[in-house]
Design an enzyme around this catalytic site. Structure first.
Site, PDB file in Angstrom:
ATOM      1  CE  LYS A 179      -3.266  -2.850  -0.032  1.00 10.37           C
ATOM      2  NZ  LYS A 179      -4.648  -3.114   0.304  1.00 10.37           N
TER       3      LYS A 179
HETATM    4  C1  LIG Z   1      -5.592  -4.195   0.730  1.00  9.19           C
HETATM    5  C2  LIG Z   1      -7.072  -4.004   0.699  1.00  9.19           C
HETATM    6  C3  LIG Z   1      -7.909  -4.427   1.732  1.00  9.19           C
HETATM    7  C4  LIG Z   1      -7.448  -5.281   2.880  1.00  9.19           C
HETATM    8  O1  LIG Z   1      -6.364  -4.839   3.568  1.00  9.19           O
HETATM    9  P1  LIG Z   1      -5.391  -5.871   4.361  1.00  9.19           P
HETATM   10  O2  LIG Z   1      -4.527  -4.970   5.152  1.00  9.19           O
HETATM   11  O3  LIG Z   1      -4.651  -6.632   3.310  1.00  9.19           O
HETATM   12  O4  LIG Z   1      -6.248  -6.739   5.185  1.00  9.19           O
HETATM   13  C5  LIG Z   1      -9.249  -4.097   1.677  1.00  9.19           C
HETATM   14  N1  LIG Z   1      -9.761  -3.424   0.620  1.00  9.19           N
HETATM   15  C6  LIG Z   1      -9.007  -3.039  -0.419  1.00  9.19           C
HETATM   16  C7  LIG Z   1      -9.629  -2.277  -1.529  1.00  9.19           C
HETATM   17  C8  LIG Z   1      -7.638  -3.332  -0.424  1.00  9.19           C
HETATM   18  O5  LIG Z   1      -6.893  -2.961  -1.469  1.00  9.19           O
END
Ligand SMILES: *Cc1c(COP(=O)(O)O)cnc(C)c1O
Length: 359
Positions: A179
């Site tokens: 991210k």
């Molecule tokens: C990455 C992501 C999640 C989940 O996040 P995690 O930290 O991997 O549990 C939820 N929604 C979207 C759109 C994502 O890209």
């Protein structure tokens, strides 16, 4: 290999982790509190509540809004599975609305038609780093008295008409390594409502307000101080990381030929978690193979609409197709955009795409 993601871990992150380990306070403690404060300041919200992941942030946010069995939550089928699975976790039903083909986000013109007496919330996903049309969504939510839980897991720092995503309804963020900023694993909930803040804190920690007195069903969805220390170091770099992502995107916008580059509506600030193009004429998979032969990473986010995942078809009884979602799943390709790319990397990507597309 030009990779799709590269977490940028510097001396600051290493030093911060070392200090936590030395301090002896390793579980949720003062760094989590400091990270929550820094995150709330970034989002311009009153509160932020740290969790163990973006998925648990979504889960806790839905529970805090008392969404459960018999309720419906309107969301997008063109996203990562966690957006919809979190609704399933609480026993509610995701109701999928098609996307706007220009932005890949939920088509706000189709939301009202999906509202039923069971609808309790709208869960807009700010996909790829671009905010949804939050003005229209907040208007609809207020008209029908619905909660708004924003999945901002891909959009740290993105803005809509000058306001940060996560500051409209209850925001949820992921801090997974790919991210825009990371805490290794982690999540964050943002809100301006004291009651939601308090509910999230209780649910995150075993339904406990007073030690070993449990008022309701809660979970262990806490963040550790080790993770918060990394997150604190990263959040100070978010603006710089996002500026580099935007700079990379501007280079692609100007130089890529033969593919449809991302559309950014007036008044939106995109933070390019992904730089996603449409590849016309059924050439998407062949372009992907060609890039791979040139040692260039690319990825299809997302090849299968959520309503067509086996879980949703076989276990949850979904049987539907939404035309723009289907078309996007067949045409999209995300190209490397992360802040560690060099000018040479960007030029190599442009040259490979343009050569393949024959322009
Ligand atoms: C990455 C992501 C999640 C989940 O996040 P995690 O930290 O991997 O549990 C939820 N929604 C979207 C759109 C994502 O890209």
């Amino acid at each position: 290999m030009i990779s799709m993601a590269k977490p940028l871990m510097g001396e600051e992150e290493k030093q911060a982790v070392w200090e936590v380990l030395e301090s002896g306070v390793i579980a949720q403690g003062p760094r989590v509190k400091a990270f929550e404060e820094a995150f709330a300041a970034m989002c311009e919200t009153r509160f932020a509540i740290a969790t163990s992941s973006g998925t648990t942030a979504l889960h806790v946010a839905l529970l805090a809004h008392r969404i459960g069995p018999g309720d419906e939550v309107i969301t997008s089928p063109f996203t990562f599975i966690a957006s919809a699975n979190s609704v399933v976790y609480v026993g509610a039903r995701p109701v999928f609305v098609d996307i706007d083909p220009r932005t890949f986000n939920i088509d706000v013109r189709q939301i009202e038609a999906a509202i039923t007496p069971r609808t309790k919330a709208i869960l807009p996903v700010h996909l790829f780093g671009l905010s949804c049309d939050m003005e229209t969504i907040m208007e609809i939510a207020s008209k029908y008295n619905l909660a708004v839980i924003e999945d901002a897991c891909q959009s740290h720092g993105a803005t809509f008409k000058g306001y940060k995503v996560g500051s409209f309804g209850t925001g949820t963020f992921s801090l997974y390594p790919t991210k825009n900023i990371t805490s290794a694993e982690g999540g964050m909930i943002t809100t301006n409502e004291p009651a939601i803040d308090e509910a999230c804190r209780v649910i995150r920690n075993h339904g406990m307000r007073v030690r070993y007195y449990h008022d309701e069903l809660g979970y262990n969805f806490r963040m550790t101080d080790v993770h918060a220390a990394i997150g604190l170091a990263q959040i100070g770099k978010l603006d710089r990381f996002n500026a580099k992502r935007r700079q990379n995107a501007a280079f692609y916008d100007q130089n890529l030929k033969g593919v449809i580059t991302p559309f950014v509506p007036e008044g939106y600030e995109h933070v390019y978690h992904q730089y996603t193009v449409r590849v016309p004429d059924g050439k998407r998979d062949a372009l992907r193979d060609y890039l791979k032969s040139k040692d260039i990473g690319s990825e299809v986010y997302y090849p299968v609409p959520i309503y067509r995942q086996k879980l949703y078809v076989n276990e949850l009884g979904y049987n539907m197709q939404l035309p723009e979602t289907e078309r996007a799943a067949a045409e999209v390709l995300s190209l490397p955009i992360h802040p560690a790319l060099t000018q040479q990397d960007l030029e190599a990507v442009v040259s490979a795409v343009n050569t393949f597309m024959g322009v």
